[in-house]
Design an enzyme around this catalytic site. Structure first.
Site, short mmCIF file in Angstrom:
data_model
loop_
_atom_site.label_atom_id
_atom_site.label_comp_id
_atom_site.label_asym_id
_atom_site.label_seq_id
_atom_site.Cartn_x
_atom_site.Cartn_y
_atom_site.Cartn_z
N SER A 107 -37.88 81.16 -28.85
CA SER A 107 -38.04 81.02 -30.29
C SER A 107 -39.12 79.98 -30.64
CB SER A 107 -36.69 80.65 -30.92
OG SER A 107 -36.78 80.61 -32.31
N GLU A 157 -42.93 64.36 -22.39
CA GLU A 157 -42.78 62.94 -22.73
C GLU A 157 -41.43 62.70 -23.40
OE1 GLU A 157 -45.31 65.01 -23.33
OE2 GLU A 157 -47.01 63.94 -24.16
N1 THU Z 1 -46.76 69.70 -24.28
C1 THU Z 1 -46.18 68.60 -23.71
O1 THU Z 1 -45.24 68.72 -22.91
N2 THU Z 1 -46.65 67.38 -24.04
C2 THU Z 1 -47.69 67.15 -24.90
O2 THU Z 1 -47.95 66.01 -25.27
C3 THU Z 1 -48.52 68.27 -25.35
C4 THU Z 1 -47.86 69.60 -25.25
C5 THU Z 1 -46.25 71.02 -23.96
C6 THU Z 1 -45.53 71.71 -25.08
C7 THU Z 1 -45.68 73.16 -24.70
O3 THU Z 1 -44.63 73.50 -23.82
C8 THU Z 1 -46.99 73.21 -23.93
O4 THU Z 1 -47.31 71.87 -23.60
C9 THU Z 1 -48.14 73.81 -24.71
O5 THU Z 1 -48.28 73.22 -25.94
#
Ligand code: THU
Length: 131
Positions: free
Chosen positions: A48, A56
């Site tokens: 979803s 983080e």
């Molecule tokens: N994502 C993170 O885990 N940390 C960030 O600071 C940027 C984005 C992840 C969220 C999503 O699962 C994927 O990266 C693509 O946006």
């Protein structure tokens, strides 16, 4: 071992646990608490989309759940070979729990990483002391 290097290794290891079937963008993170505990996390996506949680925030919430409410370093790795910086929502969550001298470590690979002050990344922020 140098603590930054250790955080880099933990973030890289955590990246392997990412659940990212939709974006295929794996992220790993490792945080160092004020009392020198390391907590790590990976991104966890959802069919979803909106319930997706960044690496983080997984790492920080694990630390907070265990009673560590002050974080002094956050290491992040996304696409290998590129630097990935924390998204806006994660910056606000880091802001809630960071020490005043908190550092962000962005990682290209095991050997290449750079450190910056969190306040450089998120100046003039709104935080607990703004209320
Ligand atoms: N994502 C993170 O885990 N940390 C960030 O600071 C940027 C984005 C992840 C969220 C999503 O699962 C994927 O990266 C693509 O946006």
């Amino acid at each position: 071992m140098d603590i930054n290097k250790k955080l880099v290794e933990e973030a890289l290891k955590s990246r392997n646990n990412a659940y990212a079937p939709y974006s295929n963008f794996q992220v790993g993170a490792a945080v160092l608490t004020e009392d020198d505990e390391i907590y790590s996390g990976c991104n966890i996506e959802n069919a979803s989309y909106t319930p997706t949680v960044c690496a983080e925030r997984v790492a920080i919430f694990k630390a907070v759940y265990d009673g560590h409410k002050k974080i002094k370093k956050v290491a992040i790795v996304g696409k290998l070979g590129d630097y990935t910086f924390p998204c806006g929502v994660c910056r606000q969550v880091i802001r809630e729990f960071c020490t005043t001298d908190c550092e962000i470590i962005v990682i290209k690979n095991k050997e290449e990483y750079q450190t910056l002050k969190f306040t450089e990344l998120f100046p003039h922020s709104f935080g607990p002391d703004s209320l």
